[in-house]
Design a protein around this motif. Structure first.
Motif, PDB file in Angstrom:
ATOM      1  N   GLU A 122      83.502 -57.853  84.498  1.00 26.49           N
ATOM      2  CA  GLU A 122      83.192 -56.708  83.651  1.00 26.49           C
ATOM      3  C   GLU A 122      81.692 -56.552  83.408  1.00 26.49           C
ATOM      4  OE1 GLU A 122      85.546 -57.130  80.120  1.00 26.49           O
ATOM      5  OE2 GLU A 122      87.405 -56.632  81.167  1.00 26.49           O
ATOM      6  N   HIS A 123      80.931 -57.628  83.564  1.00 22.89           N
ATOM      7  CA  HIS A 123      79.477 -57.564  83.379  1.00 22.89           C
ATOM      8  C   HIS A 123      78.785 -56.908  84.567  1.00 22.89           C
ATOM      9  CE1 HIS A 123      79.377 -59.861  79.653  1.00 22.89           C
ATOM     10  NE2 HIS A 123      80.351 -60.572  80.179  1.00 22.89           N
ATOM     11  N   ALA A 124      79.451 -56.846  85.715  1.00 23.95           N
ATOM     12  CA  ALA A 124      78.864 -56.241  86.908  1.00 23.95           C
ATOM     13  C   ALA A 124      79.265 -54.777  87.080  1.00 23.95           C
ATOM     14  CB  ALA A 124      79.279 -57.033  88.143  1.00 23.95           C
ATOM     15  N   VAL A 125      80.224 -54.307  86.288  1.00 20.34           N
ATOM     16  CA  VAL A 125      80.701 -52.925  86.412  1.00 20.34           C
ATOM     17  C   VAL A 125      79.768 -52.005  85.633  1.00 20.34           C
ATOM     18  CG1 VAL A 125      82.596 -51.336  85.940  1.00 20.34           C
ATOM     19  CG2 VAL A 125      83.083 -53.669  86.719  1.00 20.34           C
ATOM     20  N   ARG A 126      79.073 -51.122  86.343  1.00 18.85           N
ATOM     21  CA  ARG A 126      78.111 -50.204  85.721  1.00 18.85           C
ATOM     22  C   ARG A 126      78.657 -48.781  85.604  1.00 18.85           C
ATOM     23  NH1 ARG A 126      76.131 -54.639  84.992  1.00 18.85           N
ATOM     24  NH2 ARG A 126      74.085 -55.327  85.645  1.00 18.85           N
ATOM     25  N   ALA A 127      79.745 -48.482  86.341  1.00 23.48           N
ATOM     26  CA  ALA A 127      80.339 -47.141  86.296  1.00 23.48           C
ATOM     27  C   ALA A 127      81.839 -47.259  86.516  1.00 23.48           C
ATOM     28  CB  ALA A 127      79.723 -46.248  87.369  1.00 23.48           C
ATOM     29  N   VAL A 128      82.589 -46.422  85.811  1.00 22.99           N
ATOM     30  CA  VAL A 128      84.039 -46.413  85.951  1.00 22.99           C
ATOM     31  C   VAL A 128      84.525 -45.003  86.265  1.00 22.99           C
ATOM     32  CG1 VAL A 128      84.415 -48.375  84.412  1.00 22.99           C
ATOM     33  CG2 VAL A 128      84.439 -46.064  83.483  1.00 22.99           C
ATOM     34  N   ILE A 129      85.721 -44.942  86.763  1.00 25.54           N
ATOM     35  CA  ILE A 129      86.405 -43.678  87.009  1.00 25.54           C
ATOM     36  C   ILE A 129      87.613 -43.645  86.074  1.00 25.54           C
ATOM     37  CG2 ILE A 129      87.723 -42.328  88.696  1.00 25.54           C
ATOM     38  CD1 ILE A 129      86.075 -43.777  90.869  1.00 25.54           C
ATOM     39  N   VAL A 130      87.732 -42.560  85.312  1.00 27.23           N
ATOM     40  CA  VAL A 130      88.916 -42.376  84.473  1.00 27.23           C
ATOM     41  C   VAL A 130      90.012 -41.844  85.385  1.00 27.23           C
ATOM     42  CG1 VAL A 130      89.912 -41.150  82.506  1.00 27.23           C
ATOM     43  CG2 VAL A 130      87.537 -41.932  82.402  1.00 27.23           C
TER      44      VAL A 130
ATOM     45  N   PRO B  34      84.868 -52.498  97.146  1.00 26.86           N
ATOM     46  CA  PRO B  34      85.618 -53.274  96.167  1.00 26.86           C
ATOM     47  C   PRO B  34      84.761 -53.616  94.950  1.00 26.86           C
ATOM     48  CG  PRO B  34      84.859 -54.726  97.909  1.00 26.86           C
ATOM     49  CD  PRO B  34      84.427 -53.322  98.285  1.00 26.86           C
ATOM     50  N   PRO B  35      85.392 -53.789  93.792  1.00 30.11           N
ATOM     51  CA  PRO B  35      84.641 -54.145  92.596  1.00 30.11           C
ATOM     52  C   PRO B  35      84.196 -55.610  92.628  1.00 30.11           C
ATOM     53  CG  PRO B  35      86.971 -53.981  92.097  1.00 30.11           C
ATOM     54  CD  PRO B  35      86.806 -53.574  93.529  1.00 30.11           C
ATOM     55  N   ALA B  36      83.177 -55.903  91.840  1.00 25.54           N
ATOM     56  CA  ALA B  36      82.693 -57.284  91.736  1.00 25.54           C
ATOM     57  C   ALA B  36      83.746 -58.139  91.036  1.00 25.54           C
ATOM     58  CB  ALA B  36      81.386 -57.317  90.955  1.00 25.54           C
ATOM     59  N   THR B  37      83.916 -59.351  91.541  1.00 29.07           N
ATOM     60  CA  THR B  37      84.899 -60.256  90.950  1.00 29.07           C
ATOM     61  C   THR B  37      84.260 -61.592  90.594  1.00 29.07           C
ATOM     62  OG1 THR B  37      85.567 -61.041  93.131  1.00 29.07           O
ATOM     63  CG2 THR B  37      86.851 -59.219  92.194  1.00 29.07           C
ATOM     64  N   LEU B  38      84.931 -62.292  89.716  1.00 27.59           N
ATOM     65  CA  LEU B  38      84.540 -63.654  89.360  1.00 27.59           C
ATOM     66  C   LEU B  38      85.156 -64.621  90.372  1.00 27.59           C
ATOM     67  CD1 LEU B  38      85.177 -63.330  85.516  1.00 27.59           C
ATOM     68  CD2 LEU B  38      82.969 -63.256  86.702  1.00 27.59           C
TER      69      LEU B  38
ATOM     70  N   TYR C  99      75.912 -50.031  79.031  1.00 24.26           N
ATOM     71  CA  TYR C  99      75.230 -50.389  80.271  1.00 24.26           C
ATOM     72  C   TYR C  99      76.204 -50.986  81.283  1.00 24.26           C
ATOM     73  CZ  TYR C  99      71.984 -52.640  83.488  1.00 24.26           C
ATOM     74  OH  TYR C  99      71.332 -53.044  84.614  1.00 24.26           O
ATOM     75  N   GLN C 100      77.174 -51.740  80.778  1.00 18.32           N
ATOM     76  CA  GLN C 100      78.175 -52.372  81.625  1.00 18.32           C
ATOM     77  C   GLN C 100      79.524 -52.298  80.913  1.00 18.32           C
ATOM     78  OE1 GLN C 100      76.278 -56.105  81.956  1.00 18.32           O
ATOM     79  NE2 GLN C 100      76.803 -56.783  79.915  1.00 18.32           N
ATOM     80  N   LEU C 101      80.583 -52.400  81.674  1.00 18.70           N
ATOM     81  CA  LEU C 101      81.925 -52.305  81.099  1.00 18.70           C
ATOM     82  C   LEU C 101      82.129 -53.312  79.983  1.00 18.70           C
ATOM     83  CD1 LEU C 101      84.741 -50.984  81.252  1.00 18.70           C
ATOM     84  CD2 LEU C 101      85.340 -52.701  82.970  1.00 18.70           C
ATOM     85  N   ALA C 102      81.601 -54.498  80.128  1.00 19.66           N
ATOM     86  CA  ALA C 102      81.769 -55.552  79.124  1.00 19.66           C
ATOM     87  C   ALA C 102      81.206 -55.140  77.766  1.00 19.66           C
ATOM     88  CB  ALA C 102      81.112 -56.844  79.597  1.00 19.66           C
ATOM     89  N   ASP C 103      80.241 -54.219  77.726  1.00 17.31           N
ATOM     90  CA  ASP C 103      79.680 -53.762  76.450  1.00 17.31           C
ATOM     91  C   ASP C 103      80.733 -53.113  75.561  1.00 17.31           C
ATOM     92  OD1 ASP C 103      77.189 -54.666  77.212  1.00 17.31           O
ATOM     93  OD2 ASP C 103      76.445 -52.679  77.799  1.00 17.31           O
ATOM     94  N   LEU C 104      81.775 -52.568  76.164  1.00 19.17           N
ATOM     95  CA  LEU C 104      82.828 -51.932  75.360  1.00 19.17           C
ATOM     96  C   LEU C 104      83.593 -52.959  74.526  1.00 19.17           C
ATOM     97  CD1 LEU C 104      84.262 -49.231  77.770  1.00 19.17           C
ATOM     98  CD2 LEU C 104      82.655 -48.946  75.883  1.00 19.17           C
ATOM     99  N   ARG C 105      83.514 -54.212  74.879  1.00 21.09           N
ATOM    100  CA  ARG C 105      84.170 -55.251  74.074  1.00 21.09           C
ATOM    101  C   ARG C 105      83.516 -55.380  72.700  1.00 21.09           C
ATOM    102  NH1 ARG C 105      88.266 -57.302  76.333  1.00 21.09           N
ATOM    103  NH2 ARG C 105      88.455 -57.472  78.583  1.00 21.09           N
ATOM    104  N   HIS C 106      82.299 -54.882  72.534  1.00 15.33           N
ATOM    105  CA  HIS C 106      81.605 -54.932  71.247  1.00 15.33           C
ATOM    106  C   HIS C 106      81.990 -53.764  70.346  1.00 15.33           C
ATOM    107  CE1 HIS C 106      79.194 -58.225  72.700  1.00 15.33           C
ATOM    108  NE2 HIS C 106      78.925 -57.525  73.787  1.00 15.33           N
TER     109      HIS C 106
ATOM    110  N   VAL D 284      90.999 -46.728  83.205  1.00 17.50           N
ATOM    111  CA  VAL D 284      89.760 -46.698  83.975  1.00 17.50           C
ATOM    112  C   VAL D 284      89.765 -47.783  85.044  1.00 17.50           C
ATOM    113  CG1 VAL D 284      88.440 -45.751  82.047  1.00 17.50           C
ATOM    114  CG2 VAL D 284      88.482 -48.202  82.382  1.00 17.50           C
ATOM    115  N   ARG D 285      89.020 -47.504  86.117  1.00 10.39           N
ATOM    116  CA  ARG D 285      88.804 -48.452  87.208  1.00 10.39           C
ATOM    117  C   ARG D 285      87.322 -48.468  87.556  1.00 10.39           C
ATOM    118  NH1 ARG D 285      92.339 -50.562  90.354  1.00 10.39           N
ATOM    119  NH2 ARG D 285      91.001 -50.456  92.181  1.00 10.39           N
ATOM    120  N   PRO D 286      86.823 -49.575  88.073  1.00 11.06           N
ATOM    121  CA  PRO D 286      85.427 -49.609  88.516  1.00 11.06           C
ATOM    122  C   PRO D 286      85.196 -48.588  89.623  1.00 11.06           C
ATOM    123  CG  PRO D 286      86.359 -51.818  88.467  1.00 11.06           C
ATOM    124  CD  PRO D 286      87.488 -50.865  88.243  1.00 11.06           C
ATOM    125  N   ARG D 287      84.020 -47.957  89.622  1.00 10.11           N
ATOM    126  CA  ARG D 287      83.693 -46.994  90.673  1.00 10.11           C
ATOM    127  C   ARG D 287      83.469 -47.689  92.010  1.00 10.11           C
ATOM    128  NH1 ARG D 287      78.301 -43.854  90.096  1.00 10.11           N
ATOM    129  NH2 ARG D 287      77.585 -45.889  90.770  1.00 10.11           N
TER     130      ARG D 287
END
Length: 80
Positions: A66-74, A55-59, A13-20, A49-52
């Motif tokens: 990474e929790h706000a990234v819903r799509a990436v570009i390879v 600008p991407p969401a930042t902290l 669902y989000q980029l951060a999910d890949l950490r699991h 990969v980069r966020p689609r």
């Protein structure tokens, strides 16, 4: 391996999910770009990969949220 990893990325669902997914080894790229991430393809290399969103969401500290990234570009595949 590439199709498996792309399927896992699609299901996330989000980029951060890949950490699991331990085998994905999601990590920052060593090129100094705080928005680029590497996703492991095992012995075959890494997906770059980069966020689609641009600008991407930042902290608050300016790093990628990474929790706000819903799509990436390879952008590349690095082979060893």
């Amino acid at each position: 391996m590439l199709l498996r990893r792309l399927g896992q990325m699609s299901a996330a669902y989000q980029l951060a999910d890949l950490r699991h997914i331990a085998a994905a080894r999601l990590r920052p790229a060593a090129n100094g770009d705080c928005f680029t991430r590497l996703v492991s393809l095992g012995t075959h290399g890494d997906l770059v990969v980069r966020p689609r969103d641009d600008p991407p969401a930042t902290l608050d500290d300016g790093t990628l949220d990474e929790h706000a990234v819903r799509a990436v570009i390879v952008t590349a595949i690095h082979c060893p």
